[in-house]
Design a protein around this motif. Structure first.
Motif, PDB file in Angstrom:
ATOM      1  N   LEU A  68      75.114  47.926  14.067  1.00  0.00           N
ATOM      2  CA  LEU A  68      73.745  48.374  14.319  1.00  0.00           C
ATOM      3  C   LEU A  68      73.342  49.468  13.328  1.00  0.00           C
ATOM      4  CD1 LEU A  68      73.710  48.498  18.237  1.00  0.00           C
ATOM      5  CD2 LEU A  68      72.833  46.688  16.738  1.00  0.00           C
ATOM      6  N   TRP A  71      72.400  47.755  10.153  1.00  0.00           N
ATOM      7  CA  TRP A  71      71.068  47.153  10.266  1.00  0.00           C
ATOM      8  C   TRP A  71      69.991  48.216  10.171  1.00  0.00           C
ATOM      9  CZ3 TRP A  71      72.191  43.548  15.045  1.00  0.00           C
ATOM     10  CH2 TRP A  71      72.922  42.434  14.602  1.00  0.00           C
ATOM     11  N   GLY A  72      70.297  49.408  10.695  1.00  0.00           N
ATOM     12  CA  GLY A  72      69.330  50.499  10.639  1.00  0.00           C
ATOM     13  C   GLY A  72      69.005  50.927   9.224  1.00  0.00           C
ATOM     14  N   GLU A  73      69.908  50.616   8.301  1.00  0.00           N
ATOM     15  CA  GLU A  73      69.714  51.005   6.908  1.00  0.00           C
ATOM     16  C   GLU A  73      69.111  49.892   6.063  1.00  0.00           C
ATOM     17  OE1 GLU A  73      73.563  52.172   5.633  1.00  0.00           O
ATOM     18  OE2 GLU A  73      73.662  53.938   6.928  1.00  0.00           O
ATOM     19  N   THR A  74      68.859  48.723   6.674  1.00  0.00           N
ATOM     20  CA  THR A  74      68.398  47.578   5.883  1.00  0.00           C
ATOM     21  C   THR A  74      66.915  47.639   5.545  1.00  0.00           C
ATOM     22  OG1 THR A  74      67.970  46.261   7.879  1.00  0.00           O
ATOM     23  CG2 THR A  74      70.152  46.069   6.868  1.00  0.00           C
ATOM     24  N   SER A  75      66.119  48.303   6.394  1.00  0.00           N
ATOM     25  CA  SER A  75      64.676  48.270   6.180  1.00  0.00           C
ATOM     26  C   SER A  75      63.996  49.405   6.927  1.00  0.00           C
ATOM     27  CB  SER A  75      64.105  46.928   6.669  1.00  0.00           C
ATOM     28  OG  SER A  75      62.693  46.918   6.586  1.00  0.00           O
ATOM     29  N   PRO A  78      60.938  48.148  11.560  1.00  0.00           N
ATOM     30  CA  PRO A  78      61.763  47.834  12.734  1.00  0.00           C
ATOM     31  C   PRO A  78      61.807  46.343  13.043  1.00  0.00           C
ATOM     32  CG  PRO A  78      59.716  48.896  13.390  1.00  0.00           C
ATOM     33  CD  PRO A  78      59.816  49.039  11.912  1.00  0.00           C
ATOM     34  N   LYS A  80      62.148  43.958  10.906  1.00  0.00           N
ATOM     35  CA  LYS A  80      63.231  43.408  10.095  1.00  0.00           C
ATOM     36  C   LYS A  80      64.589  43.681  10.748  1.00  0.00           C
ATOM     37  CE  LYS A  80      60.532  41.891   6.873  1.00  0.00           C
ATOM     38  NZ  LYS A  80      60.265  40.438   6.765  1.00  0.00           N
ATOM     39  N   ARG A  81      64.707  44.848  11.367  1.00  0.00           N
ATOM     40  CA  ARG A  81      65.959  45.179  12.039  1.00  0.00           C
ATOM     41  C   ARG A  81      66.135  44.321  13.293  1.00  0.00           C
ATOM     42  NH1 ARG A  81      63.975  50.443  10.497  1.00  0.00           N
ATOM     43  NH2 ARG A  81      63.455  51.025  12.647  1.00  0.00           N
ATOM     44  N   CYS A  84      67.410  41.002  12.339  1.00  0.00           N
ATOM     45  CA  CYS A  84      68.858  40.978  12.095  1.00  0.00           C
ATOM     46  C   CYS A  84      69.604  40.656  13.382  1.00  0.00           C
ATOM     47  CB  CYS A  84      69.327  42.325  11.546  1.00  0.00           C
ATOM     48  SG  CYS A  84      68.850  42.670   9.844  1.00  0.00           S
ATOM     49  N   TRP A 131      69.432  49.990  21.670  1.00  0.00           N
ATOM     50  CA  TRP A 131      69.070  49.890  20.256  1.00  0.00           C
ATOM     51  C   TRP A 131      67.796  49.063  20.087  1.00  0.00           C
ATOM     52  CZ3 TRP A 131      68.588  45.879  16.681  1.00  0.00           C
ATOM     53  CH2 TRP A 131      68.549  46.250  15.327  1.00  0.00           C
ATOM     54  N   GLN A 135      63.932  50.036  18.607  1.00  0.00           N
ATOM     55  CA  GLN A 135      63.228  49.303  17.555  1.00  0.00           C
ATOM     56  C   GLN A 135      61.817  48.937  18.012  1.00  0.00           C
ATOM     57  OE1 GLN A 135      65.152  49.582  14.861  1.00  0.00           O
ATOM     58  NE2 GLN A 135      66.624  50.299  16.398  1.00  0.00           N
TER      59      GLN A 135
END
Length: 200
Positions: A68, A71-75, A78, A80-81, A84, A131, A135
């Motif tokens: 998680l 994923w929090g660092e991907t975009s 929210p 987009k997360r 994921c 989580w 988001q």
């Protein structure tokens, strides 16, 4: 093999076996054989199956927290997360069709036998729920965030269960596309716009 490395390997193999066979059907001998150590060496690290189970649950919790966080660092968006999380049923489709969801199946099994570690296993589902709620809050859903989070979580558990039962890849992909469309519609209703690179 050093003691800490042996213990880690025991937990890793136990995790795999419990996922594939279930906690009740996984024995000390199964795990010791998978690791390649003697029963005596095994008991040096774990005295009971319950001790192994607690270590496996802790490993799964740490692994999911790390996932998680990644994923929090991907975009900055929210949505987009959230996507994921939704797409994990496709990423892990082969294993899910064979064994179901590793989190849901263990939680259900422990609940059936009223096992003392059931509450700890439930923490993983709670981790996902909380989580996802964050988001949806960031997406601007306000009071609906918690309900949306539970909707996505229950959707993922249902799809995993039916994927295991019917082994239907097309079904899984259709369900993913539909829930992604739903999530996009939720975002459009909120009018959310992702932050810029500067956070403004």
């Amino acid at each position: 093999m050093k003691a800490e490395a042996t213990r880690q390997k025991i937990v890793e193999r136990a995790d795999e076996l419990i996922y594939a066979k279930g906690f009740g059907e996984t024995s000390f001998a199964d795990i010791a054989g998978a690791v390649g150590i003697s029963r005596g060496n095994f008991y040096y690290h774990f005295k009971s199956k319950d001790e192994i189970l607690d270590a496996v649950i802790e490993k799964r919790l740490v692994d999911r927290e790390r996932l998680l966080a990644n994923w929090g660092e991907t975009s900055d968006d929210p949505l987009k997360r959230i996507e994921c999380f939704i797409k994990i049923v496709v990423v892990n489709q082969t294993k899910i069709m064979a064994y179901g969801c590793p989190v849901g199946t263990l939680t259900a099994e422990l609940a059936k036998i009223d096992h003392g570690s059931g509450a700890k296993a439930n923490e993983i589902l709670a981790l996902f729920r909380d989580w996802l709620t964050r988001q949806f809050l960031e997406l601007g859903c306000g009071g609906e965030a918690s309900a949306h989070a539970l909707h996505v979580l229950s959707w993922s558990q249902g799809v995993a269960t039916l994927a295991q039962a019917f082994k239907d890849e097309a079904f899984v992909r259709r369900e993913v596309e539909q829930i992604l469309d739903w999530a996009e519609a939720v975002k459009n209703q909120t009018g959310h716009a992702p932050k810029s690179a500067t956070g403004r």
